[in-house]
Design a protein around this motif. Structure first.
Motif, PDB file in Angstrom:
ATOM      1  N   ILE A  23      -3.986  -3.707   9.580  1.00 16.77           N
ATOM      2  CA  ILE A  23      -5.373  -3.825  10.034  1.00 16.77           C
ATOM      3  C   ILE A  23      -5.743  -5.299   9.943  1.00 16.77           C
ATOM      4  O   ILE A  23      -5.659  -5.897   8.872  1.00 16.77           O
ATOM      5  CB  ILE A  23      -6.313  -2.960   9.171  1.00 16.77           C
ATOM      6  CG1 ILE A  23      -5.856  -1.494   9.231  1.00 16.77           C
ATOM      7  CG2 ILE A  23      -7.762  -3.114   9.630  1.00 16.77           C
ATOM      8  CD1 ILE A  23      -6.609  -0.568   8.297  1.00 16.77           C
ATOM      9  N   THR A  24      -6.135  -5.872  11.094  1.00 17.77           N
ATOM     10  CA  THR A  24      -6.378  -7.308  11.164  1.00 17.77           C
ATOM     11  C   THR A  24      -7.803  -7.602  11.622  1.00 17.77           C
ATOM     12  O   THR A  24      -8.299  -6.974  12.558  1.00 17.77           O
ATOM     13  CB  THR A  24      -5.386  -7.970  12.144  1.00 17.77           C
ATOM     14  OG1 THR A  24      -4.056  -7.617  11.747  1.00 17.77           O
ATOM     15  CG2 THR A  24      -5.515  -9.487  12.128  1.00 17.77           C
ATOM     16  N   SER A  25      -8.414  -8.565  10.956  1.00 17.54           N
ATOM     17  CA  SER A  25      -9.732  -9.073  11.349  1.00 17.54           C
ATOM     18  C   SER A  25      -9.577 -10.582  11.548  1.00 17.54           C
ATOM     19  O   SER A  25      -8.524 -11.146  11.236  1.00 17.54           O
ATOM     20  CB  SER A  25     -10.757  -8.773  10.252  1.00 17.54           C
ATOM     21  OG  SER A  25     -10.462  -9.533   9.095  1.00 17.54           O
ATOM     22  N   PRO A  26     -10.614 -11.257  12.063  1.00 11.49           N
ATOM     23  CA  PRO A  26     -10.467 -12.694  12.305  1.00 11.49           C
ATOM     24  C   PRO A  26     -10.080 -13.511  11.065  1.00 11.49           C
ATOM     25  O   PRO A  26      -9.444 -14.548  11.179  1.00 11.49           O
ATOM     26  CB  PRO A  26     -11.844 -13.111  12.819  1.00 11.49           C
ATOM     27  CG  PRO A  26     -12.384 -11.871  13.457  1.00 11.49           C
ATOM     28  CD  PRO A  26     -11.882 -10.744  12.592  1.00 11.49           C
ATOM     29  N   LYS A  27     -10.447 -13.045   9.880  1.00 10.71           N
ATOM     30  CA  LYS A  27     -10.197 -13.852   8.677  1.00 10.71           C
ATOM     31  C   LYS A  27      -9.164 -13.280   7.732  1.00 10.71           C
ATOM     32  O   LYS A  27      -9.021 -13.744   6.605  1.00 10.71           O
ATOM     33  CB  LYS A  27     -11.518 -14.068   7.923  1.00 10.71           C
ATOM     34  CG  LYS A  27     -12.499 -14.903   8.713  1.00 10.71           C
ATOM     35  CD  LYS A  27     -13.716 -15.233   7.898  1.00 10.71           C
ATOM     36  CE  LYS A  27     -14.672 -16.098   8.702  1.00 10.71           C
ATOM     37  NZ  LYS A  27     -15.962 -16.229   8.057  1.00 10.71           N
ATOM     38  N   GLY A  28      -8.414 -12.285   8.168  1.00  6.73           N
ATOM     39  CA  GLY A  28      -7.409 -11.751   7.257  1.00  6.73           C
ATOM     40  C   GLY A  28      -6.823 -10.448   7.744  1.00  6.73           C
ATOM     41  O   GLY A  28      -7.132  -9.974   8.838  1.00  6.73           O
ATOM     42  N   SER A  29      -5.952  -9.876   6.920  1.00  3.59           N
ATOM     43  CA  SER A  29      -5.344  -8.593   7.264  1.00  3.59           C
ATOM     44  C   SER A  29      -5.002  -7.824   5.996  1.00  3.59           C
ATOM     45  O   SER A  29      -4.930  -8.401   4.913  1.00  3.59           O
ATOM     46  CB  SER A  29      -4.086  -8.794   8.108  1.00  3.59           C
ATOM     47  OG  SER A  29      -3.097  -9.451   7.353  1.00  3.59           O
ATOM     48  N   ILE A  30      -4.819  -6.537   6.182  1.00  2.00           N
ATOM     49  CA  ILE A  30      -4.408  -5.676   5.085  1.00  2.00           C
ATOM     50  C   ILE A  30      -3.403  -4.685   5.645  1.00  2.00           C
ATOM     51  O   ILE A  30      -3.504  -4.275   6.803  1.00  2.00           O
ATOM     52  CB  ILE A  30      -5.609  -4.950   4.424  1.00  2.00           C
ATOM     53  CG1 ILE A  30      -5.155  -4.156   3.207  1.00  2.00           C
ATOM     54  CG2 ILE A  30      -6.340  -4.080   5.424  1.00  2.00           C
ATOM     55  CD1 ILE A  30      -6.288  -3.678   2.324  1.00  2.00           C
ATOM     56  N   THR A  31      -2.422  -4.316   4.836  1.00  2.00           N
ATOM     57  CA  THR A  31      -1.406  -3.363   5.268  1.00  2.00           C
ATOM     58  C   THR A  31      -1.460  -2.135   4.377  1.00  2.00           C
ATOM     59  O   THR A  31      -1.453  -2.245   3.153  1.00  2.00           O
ATOM     60  CB  THR A  31       0.003  -3.997   5.194  1.00  2.00           C
ATOM     61  OG1 THR A  31       0.023  -5.155   6.018  1.00  2.00           O
ATOM     62  CG2 THR A  31       1.064  -3.019   5.663  1.00  2.00           C
ATOM     63  N   PHE A  32      -1.530  -0.980   5.020  1.00  2.76           N
ATOM     64  CA  PHE A  32      -1.425   0.296   4.314  1.00  2.76           C
ATOM     65  C   PHE A  32      -0.053   0.887   4.599  1.00  2.76           C
ATOM     66  O   PHE A  32       0.509   0.687   5.672  1.00  2.76           O
ATOM     67  CB  PHE A  32      -2.501   1.282   4.783  1.00  2.76           C
ATOM     68  CG  PHE A  32      -3.887   0.942   4.304  1.00  2.76           C
ATOM     69  CD1 PHE A  32      -4.198   0.965   2.959  1.00  2.76           C
ATOM     70  CD2 PHE A  32      -4.869   0.603   5.209  1.00  2.76           C
ATOM     71  CE1 PHE A  32      -5.480   0.656   2.511  1.00  2.76           C
ATOM     72  CE2 PHE A  32      -6.148   0.286   4.780  1.00  2.76           C
ATOM     73  CZ  PHE A  32      -6.456   0.317   3.432  1.00  2.76           C
ATOM     74  N   THR A  33       0.478   1.644   3.647  1.00  3.13           N
ATOM     75  CA  THR A  33       1.763   2.294   3.838  1.00  3.13           C
ATOM     76  C   THR A  33       1.549   3.642   4.540  1.00  3.13           C
ATOM     77  O   THR A  33       0.535   4.306   4.333  1.00  3.13           O
ATOM     78  CB  THR A  33       2.470   2.505   2.490  1.00  3.13           C
ATOM     79  OG1 THR A  33       1.593   3.215   1.609  1.00  3.13           O
ATOM     80  CG2 THR A  33       2.863   1.179   1.872  1.00  3.13           C
ATOM     81  N   THR A  34       2.524   4.033   5.374  1.00  2.63           N
ATOM     82  CA  THR A  34       2.458   5.315   6.069  1.00  2.63           C
ATOM     83  C   THR A  34       3.741   6.102   5.824  1.00  2.63           C
ATOM     84  O   THR A  34       4.791   5.522   5.571  1.00  2.63           O
ATOM     85  CB  THR A  34       2.277   5.133   7.595  1.00  2.63           C
ATOM     86  OG1 THR A  34       3.400   4.411   8.115  1.00  2.63           O
ATOM     87  CG2 THR A  34       0.994   4.381   7.926  1.00  2.63           C
ATOM     88  N   SER A  35       3.629   7.421   5.904  1.00  2.77           N
ATOM     89  CA  SER A  35       4.791   8.298   5.757  1.00  2.77           C
ATOM     90  C   SER A  35       4.647   9.519   6.648  1.00  2.77           C
ATOM     91  O   SER A  35       3.549  10.047   6.815  1.00  2.77           O
ATOM     92  CB  SER A  35       4.938   8.827   4.326  1.00  2.77           C
ATOM     93  OG  SER A  35       5.239   7.818   3.424  1.00  2.77           O
ATOM     94  N   ILE A  36       5.774   9.940   7.184  1.00  2.00           N
ATOM     95  CA  ILE A  36       5.878  11.254   7.818  1.00  2.00           C
ATOM     96  C   ILE A  36       6.924  11.997   6.993  1.00  2.00           C
ATOM     97  O   ILE A  36       8.045  11.527   6.838  1.00  2.00           O
ATOM     98  CB  ILE A  36       6.347  11.167   9.289  1.00  2.00           C
ATOM     99  CG1 ILE A  36       5.365  10.371  10.147  1.00  2.00           C
ATOM    100  CG2 ILE A  36       6.585  12.579   9.846  1.00  2.00           C
ATOM    101  CD1 ILE A  36       4.011  11.021  10.355  1.00  2.00           C
ATOM    102  N   GLN A  37       6.532  13.126   6.431  1.00  2.00           N
ATOM    103  CA  GLN A  37       7.461  13.941   5.649  1.00  2.00           C
ATOM    104  C   GLN A  37       7.791  15.189   6.452  1.00  2.00           C
ATOM    105  O   GLN A  37       6.886  15.922   6.851  1.00  2.00           O
ATOM    106  CB  GLN A  37       6.834  14.336   4.308  1.00  2.00           C
ATOM    107  CG  GLN A  37       6.544  13.150   3.420  1.00  2.00           C
ATOM    108  CD  GLN A  37       5.865  13.543   2.116  1.00  2.00           C
ATOM    109  OE1 GLN A  37       5.379  14.658   1.963  1.00  2.00           O
ATOM    110  NE2 GLN A  37       5.828  12.615   1.181  1.00  2.00           N
TER     111      GLN A  37
END
Length: 134
Positions: A111-125
């Protein structure tokens, strides 16, 4: 969180699994449920309009529906709900009638905004029976 927005996953039900974890049985044709409820809350805490982009990556990227860019007005808060694509979830092994073991596939949501980003982990089980046992 970036310098202009905060982002958080709401209702992470099971801490041992990734932020966004979806579980499906092999015989269910790709339908299943989120183990960790996928509501993501975003808040713009600046005095300016902010555009936020979303990009799934890794092995699970094709299983999640694309999330359109989101514009947040100054101070605005929105909640989004990522969804999965049943036929893509169904394409992961094990498949109905197969003999492979339960498996977890992982990836991420950037997830990105003009001043930074954050990453979440995803899984398909994917699981053969009614209990996930990789």
């Amino acid at each position: 969180s970036g310098a202009d927005i905060t982002v958080r996953v709401i209702n992470k039900g099971d801490q041992k699994y990734n932020d966004l974890t979806y579980r499906a049985q092999a015989r269910a044709d790709g339908s299943g449920s989120f183990i960790n409820v996928p509501d993501i809350k975003l808040q713009n805490f600046t005095k300016d309009k902010v555009t936020v982009t979303f990009k799934f990556g890794g092995d699970t990227a094709r299983a999640f529906a694309k999330i359109p860019d989101l514009v947040l007005a100054a101070g605005e808060e929105k909640t989004i709900k990522p969804t999965t694509i049943a036929k893509e979830v169904d394409s992961f092994k094990p498949s109905a009638g197969g003999t492979s073991r339960d498996r977890e596939y992982t990836g991420n949501l950037l997830i990105t905004s003009p001043k930074g980003s954050i990453t979440f982990t995803t899984s398909i089980q994917k699981m053969r029976g009614s209990k996930f046992e990789p």
